[in-house]
Design an enzyme around this catalytic site. Structure first.
Site, mmCIF file in Angstrom:
data_model
loop_
_atom_site.group_PDB
_atom_site.id
_atom_site.type_symbol
_atom_site.label_atom_id
_atom_site.label_comp_id
_atom_site.label_asym_id
_atom_site.label_seq_id
_atom_site.Cartn_x
_atom_site.Cartn_y
_atom_site.Cartn_z
ATOM 1 N N CYS A 78 -21.904 -14.888 -22.836
ATOM 2 C CA CYS A 78 -22.362 -14.947 -21.449
ATOM 3 C C CYS A 78 -21.840 -13.704 -20.728
ATOM 4 C CB CYS A 78 -21.794 -16.212 -20.812
ATOM 5 S SG CYS A 78 -22.181 -16.380 -19.063
ATOM 6 N N CYS A 201 -28.462 -10.554 -19.519
ATOM 7 C CA CYS A 201 -28.143 -11.987 -19.442
ATOM 8 C C CYS A 201 -28.718 -12.611 -20.707
ATOM 9 C CB CYS A 201 -28.785 -12.606 -18.201
ATOM 10 S SG CYS A 201 -28.765 -14.415 -18.185
HETATM 11 N N1 DGL Z 1 -26.440 -16.543 -19.753
HETATM 12 C C1 DGL Z 1 -25.529 -16.082 -18.800
HETATM 13 C C2 DGL Z 1 -25.304 -14.571 -18.850
HETATM 14 O O1 DGL Z 1 -25.452 -13.961 -19.882
HETATM 15 C C3 DGL Z 1 -25.527 -16.633 -17.403
HETATM 16 C C4 DGL Z 1 -26.696 -17.357 -16.866
HETATM 17 C C5 DGL Z 1 -26.324 -18.171 -15.638
HETATM 18 O O2 DGL Z 1 -25.765 -19.245 -15.827
HETATM 19 O O3 DGL Z 1 -26.568 -17.723 -14.505
HETATM 20 O O4 DGL Z 1 -24.938 -13.981 -17.871
#
Ligand code: DGL
Length: 305
Positions: A78, A201
């Site tokens: 993440c 993301c």
């Molecule tokens: N998948 C996450 C990232 O790579 C965050 C997505 C979220 O919960 O806003 O930042």
């Protein structure tokens, strides 16, 4: 029998199902490893919640994965959690091999011909000090068009709630992609156009089709799954924790344990759709903010032995 250090699982976590895009790359790169994936869907999205909240979740989940699952290493799949908390986790758990994610703008500089690069990610990631430092180190080499995409990760999260995607939810993903891509300018390979788009993301990998339709076939999409998987291999090798390639490849749910703090069905649908994993590999758990659940569970386990 207690597993050896090498046989213990690798922990992987994200605010939800986005990190499955990283898990897919890890699974391909490290076929002899076991993985425990934690989707913090009960607390998603992280992107618009602020650093203190995301850092607290990151700490609680790290403690939970260590105490309950005895992980040998952690991949923070993440970008938002990495930006908010990786330094502190590194300080608090100095013995835990740790891999974080950041938008792949460095590889994008090497790939771009026009020198104009688009970066999409959550507001948390793209307004972080960590990202500002990274961008600052490369700003003399390319021009960057940085676009926070509020709501997109959450829309993707919800669009995966059914094995067959719901039309209304998919169209929300399409609409958000259209709005944000339009705000960034012209994409293409001609001089002055954005010829490389960085997916900052992990959720956005699952909107690749929608994005591709908007930016055209010639623009490069850059994500971090494969480089992170290779980095994880290097780290395990360097710390002597790589699973023995002579060992048999564990059966599906022994190899891949998927846990969510939200509802089970969306994770099962996503695991089936993107990793071809059976529903029985998925379960739910509560990971309280103070990590107390992990301690209680651990105590119960010790008592039961
Ligand atoms: N998948 C996450 C990232 O790579 C965050 C997505 C979220 O919960 O806003 O930042």
């Amino acid at each position: 029998m207690t597993p050896t250090s090498q046989q213990r699982p690798i922990g992987v976590f994200d605010s939800g199902i986005g990190g499955l895009s990283v898990l897919r790359a890890l699974q391909a790169e490290l076929p002899h490893e076991r993985f425990v994936y934690l989707a913090d869907s009960g607390h998603a999205p992280y992107g618009e919640r602020g650093d203190a909240y995301v850092a607290a979740r990151t700490h609680a989940i790290t403690r939970y994965l260590q105490a309950v699952h005895g992980i040998k290493a952690l991949v923070v799949a993440c970008n938002t959690a990495t930006a908010a908390a990786i330094h502190e986790v590194r300080t608090q758990c100095p013995d835990l091999p740790l891999v974080g994610l950041e938008p792949a703008i460095k590889p994008a500089v090497a790939l771009s011909q026009t020198g104009r690069i688009g970066v999409i990610g959550t507001r948390g990631t793209l307004t972080s000090g960590k990202f500002a430092l990274l961008l600052g180190s490369l700003q003399s080499q390319a021009e960057f068009v940085v676009q926070p995409c509020d709501g997109l990760a959450y829309a993707i999260e919800r669009s995966t709630e059914h094995a067959v995607p719901d039309a209304a939810e998919s169209s929300e993903v399409r609409e958000l992609c259209t709005r944000y891509i339009a705000a960034m300018g012209t994409f293409g390979t001609a001089a002055g156009h954005i010829d490389t788009l960085v997916l900052g993301c992990t959720h956005y990998v699952f909107a690749e089709e929608e994005l591709r339709a908007l930016i055209g076939p010639a623009v490069r999409l850059v994500d971090t799954g494969e480089p992170v998987a290779r980095q994880t291999r290097r780290l395990l090798q360097a710390t002597g924790l790589l699973a023995d390639p002579g060992d048999e490849i564990p059966a599906a749910c022994d190899r891949m344990q998927l846990i969510t703090t939200g509802s089970l069905l969306p994770l099962q649908a996503a695991a089936q759709r993107w990793l071809q994993l059976p529903a029985r590999c998925c379960s739910t758990a509560t990971v309280p903010a103070d990590g107390a659940g992990a301690m209680v569970h651990e105590a119960n386990r010790a008592l039961a032995q």
